[in-house]
Scaffold this active site. Structure first.
Site, PDB file in Angstrom:
ATOM      1  N   ASP A 105       1.271  -1.294 -13.727  1.00 51.76           N
ATOM      2  CA  ASP A 105       0.349  -0.381 -14.427  1.00 51.76           C
ATOM      3  C   ASP A 105       0.460   1.036 -13.866  1.00 51.76           C
ATOM      4  O   ASP A 105       0.406   2.018 -14.608  1.00 51.76           O
ATOM      5  CB  ASP A 105      -1.112  -0.852 -14.292  1.00 51.76           C
ATOM      6  CG  ASP A 105      -1.542  -1.775 -15.430  1.00 51.76           C
ATOM      7  OD1 ASP A 105      -0.666  -2.433 -16.023  1.00 51.76           O
ATOM      8  OD2 ASP A 105      -2.750  -1.839 -15.723  1.00 51.76           O
ATOM      9  N   ASP A 147       0.851  -1.206   0.000  1.00 49.86           N
ATOM     10  CA  ASP A 147       0.000   0.000   0.000  1.00 49.86           C
ATOM     11  C   ASP A 147       0.881   1.249   0.000  1.00 49.86           C
ATOM     12  O   ASP A 147       0.651   2.200  -0.747  1.00 49.86           O
ATOM     13  CB  ASP A 147      -1.004  -0.017   1.168  1.00 49.86           C
ATOM     14  CG  ASP A 147      -0.371  -0.358   2.515  1.00 49.86           C
ATOM     15  OD1 ASP A 147       0.813  -0.755   2.565  1.00 49.86           O
ATOM     16  OD2 ASP A 147      -1.083  -0.228   3.538  1.00 49.86           O
TER      17      ASP A 147
HETATM   18 MG    MG Z   1      -1.479  -6.239 -15.867  1.00 49.24          MG
END
Ligand code: MG
Ligand code: IPM
Length: 358
Positions: free
Chosen positions: A252, A224
């Site tokens: 990403d 996190d």
């Molecule tokens: Mg992916």
């Protein structure tokens, strides 16, 4: 020596970006005196349609023979109704497992020409050069048991298993330390050791491997916090190493720091450095067939292929320089375009890279 290369264009924008990358690969090979033999195969939705399985036997045989594989993307709405184990994405997971491609290298490098395309302020990302090393053949993606079952009280529940063996952690950590030693010498291991036993073991094994790599400075972050730090101050990182699912998510995020996921290549390697190379982006069905997709991530994946599997670093540098030159000229596909700038399509971007290579 002839290198055998398998192309798996896949679904959505996959065929469009792979055909531009193929032109760049053939051109670069000729220029650098590399002998290649190229074959094409089916993976993902197209393989389901043509051969009845996402990773059919014919593709498996080609993949096992190949020195390196270039993949476009898999998946799309056409196959969304299929059961989990029959979806196009299973083909991707199956080829990763079949070839034991345990190490997924996802560099997030900001081309300075694209600093304004990042969703973060330019000064936070200028000069960004991070490498995410994602474990790719284990963790919750592959753990058994898995499924959807009916409980005693009649309610359905889904379940997956998050497992890592010591040997799996050790081999990905060792590679990450080796890569960090060749870069800025800093490695961040990402886990959730405050909650999950599997990642408590992860942390312990990474600490053990660290003792064999004293030149690399290691730290640990919970996932996190790592996600937060990536968007707060991404330049603090050099190499990040993490498990399969955290790596999926963080890569990403890191991609977006560089302006577009349409720019990011990846390599998935096994212990023999045979590899599968693919853009980090997906099949983008919304723009498929429209000559809109950015082929640069796939073209840069070809550069990684030349570097890591074909031992042709000069050819790889050549492609990366050509991409940078094209960006210098201001040419942009829509994903990286400035509000007022001109936009070109997939083929025109491929043409420009070829021209810059000549
Ligand atoms: Mg992916
Ligand atoms: C990726 C993709 C895949 C993954 C999907 C398509 C199975 O998101 O390569 O990051 O989750 O690994």
């Amino acid at each position: 020596m002839t290198h055998s290369i398998l192309l798996l264009p896949g679904d959505g924008i996959g065929p469009e970006v792979v055909s531009q990358a193929r032109r760049v690969l053939e051109h670069t090979a000729a220029k650098h005196g590399l002998s290649l033999s190229l074959t094409e195969g089916d993976l993902g939705g197209i393989a389901i349609d043509r051969q009845g399985a996402a990773y059919p036997q014919a593709t498996r045989e080609l993949a096992r023979q190949a020195d390196a594989i270039l993949l476009g993307a898999v998946g799309g709405p056409k196959w969304d109704g299929l059961a989990a184990l029959e979806r196009p994405e299973r083909g991707l997971l199956a080829i990763r497992a079949d070839l034991d491609l345990f190490a997924n290298l996802r560099p997030a490098i900001l081309f300075p020409q694209l600093a304004s395309a990042s969703s973060l302020k330019a000064e936070l990302v200028a000069g960004l050069d991070i490498l995410i090393v994602r474990e790719l053949t284990g963790g919750i993606y592959f753990g058994e048991p898995r499924g959807i079952r009916i409980r005693d009280d009649g309610e359905r529940e889904g379940f997956n298993t998050y497992v890592y063996r010591e040997s799996e952690i050790k081999r990905i950590a060792t590679l990450a330390f080796e890569l960090a030693a060749k870069r800025d010498g800093r490695l961040t291991s990402v886990d959730k050791a405050n909650v999950l036993e599997v990642t408590m073991l992860w942390r312990e094994v990474v600490d053990q491997v660290a003792r064999e790599h004293p030149s690399v400075a290691l730290d640990h972050l919970y996932v996190d916090n790592a996600a937060m730090q990536l968007v707060r101050a991404p330049k603090q990182f050099d190499v990040l190493v993490t498990g399969n699912i955290f790596g999926d998510i963080l890569s990403d995020t890191a991609a977006m720091l560089t302006g577009s996921i349409g720019m990011l290549p990846s390599a998935s390697l096994n212990e023999q450095s045979r590899g599968l190379y693919e853009p980090v982006h997906g099949s983008a069905p919304d723009i498929a067939g429209e000559n809109k997709a950015n082929p640069l991530a796939t073209i840069l994946s070809v550069a990684m292929m030349l570097r890591y599997s074909l031992n042709a670093a000069a050819a790889a540098d050549d492609i990366e320089t050509a991409v940078s030159r094209v960006l210098d000229t201001g040419l942009r596909t829509s994903d990286i375009a400035d509000v007022n700038g001109a936009v070109v399509g997939t083929v025109e971007m491929g043409d420009a890279v070829l021209a810059a290579l000549s």
